[in-house]
Design an enzyme around this catalytic site. Structure first.
Site, short mmCIF file in Angstrom:
data_model
loop_
_atom_site.label_atom_id
_atom_site.label_comp_id
_atom_site.label_asym_id
_atom_site.label_seq_id
_atom_site.Cartn_x
_atom_site.Cartn_y
_atom_site.Cartn_z
N TYR A 22 10.87 9.25 1.38
CA TYR A 22 10.90 8.27 0.28
C TYR A 22 11.58 8.76 -0.99
CZ TYR A 22 7.54 5.96 3.29
OH TYR A 22 6.93 5.36 4.36
N ALA B 76 2.84 -0.69 5.04
CA ALA B 76 2.25 -0.76 6.37
C ALA B 76 1.74 -2.14 6.74
CB ALA B 76 1.13 0.27 6.49
N PRO C 221 0.79 -1.22 0.00
CA PRO C 221 0.00 0.00 0.00
C PRO C 221 0.83 1.28 0.00
CG PRO C 221 -0.17 -1.09 2.13
CD PRO C 221 0.55 -2.03 1.21
N ASN C 222 0.33 2.22 -0.79
CA ASN C 222 0.85 3.58 -0.89
C ASN C 222 2.18 3.70 -1.62
OD1 ASN C 222 -1.40 4.73 0.55
ND2 ASN C 222 -0.51 3.84 2.39
N ARG D 169 4.59 11.11 -2.37
CA ARG D 169 4.31 10.96 -0.95
C ARG D 169 5.57 11.17 -0.11
NH1 ARG D 169 3.96 5.28 2.03
NH2 ARG D 169 3.40 6.00 4.10
N ARG E 230 11.62 5.29 12.93
CA ARG E 230 10.30 5.90 12.80
C ARG E 230 9.42 5.50 13.99
NH1 ARG E 230 8.27 5.05 6.91
NH2 ARG E 230 6.85 6.68 7.58
N ASN F 58 8.08 -5.44 -0.44
CA ASN F 58 7.91 -4.28 0.43
C ASN F 58 6.42 -4.19 0.69
OD1 ASN F 58 7.61 -1.83 1.69
ND2 ASN F 58 9.07 -0.76 0.37
N HIS G 76 12.56 -2.38 2.83
CA HIS G 76 11.92 -1.12 3.20
C HIS G 76 12.82 0.01 2.75
CE1 HIS G 76 8.77 -3.04 5.47
NE2 HIS G 76 9.69 -3.85 5.96
N GLU H 161 12.54 -9.24 2.45
CA GLU H 161 11.73 -8.10 2.90
C GLU H 161 12.57 -6.84 2.72
OE1 GLU H 161 9.91 -6.30 7.08
OE2 GLU H 161 10.66 -8.35 7.03
#
Length: 137
Positions: free
Chosen positions: A22, A74, A9-10, A17, A104, A71, A97, A95
């Protein structure tokens, strides 16, 4: 070698964004660079904002591909279903990121993917995907 990058998502909003976290590049532009850098790899890309679609894609590719770079955005921190899907397939999953999730919010420190992943690459920006591809070589 056949690899697929699956983004959650996103991540379709990369370049728009939160560029301070990012960056300004879209993933589609970066993906083209990856294809050029690794011409001998069959590289596919899939993005969905929907948890079930990500699980379906893991099931679809998780027995025939050489590697999956995931990735989950969330969903990393909330989806037991995605974690279970990775546990149920035979294709290894890395995985990734873009940001350092440990710098964060505290809820981002938990991953339901990491226990079932071959490895984790965190915090190297878009280069995290490059590093994941290299790990399969």
């Amino acid at each position: 070698m056949k690899l697929i990058i699956i983004n959650g998502p996103n991540l379709n909003l990369l370049g728009k964004r939160e560029p301070e976290i990012y960056g300004n590049a879209t993933f589609e532009d970066y993906y083209k660079k990856l294809q050029e850098k690794f011409p001998n790899i069959v590289l596919e890309y899939y993005q969905s904002n929907i948890e079930g679609e990500i699980i379906n894609k893991l099931h679809e590719k998780g027995f025939t591909f050489d590697g999956i770079i995931l990735n989950a955005g969330a969903y990393t921190h909330t989806s037991i279903g995605i974690g279970d899907a990775i546990k149920g397939i035979t294709t290894p999953v890395i995985e990734v990121h873009i940001s350092n999730t440990f710098s964060r919010e505290s809820f981002r420190h938990q991953s339901y993917i990491s226990p079932n992943a071959k490895g984790v690459i965190i915090g190297f920006g878009l280069q995290s995907y490059d590093l994941a591809i290299q790990s399969f070589l």
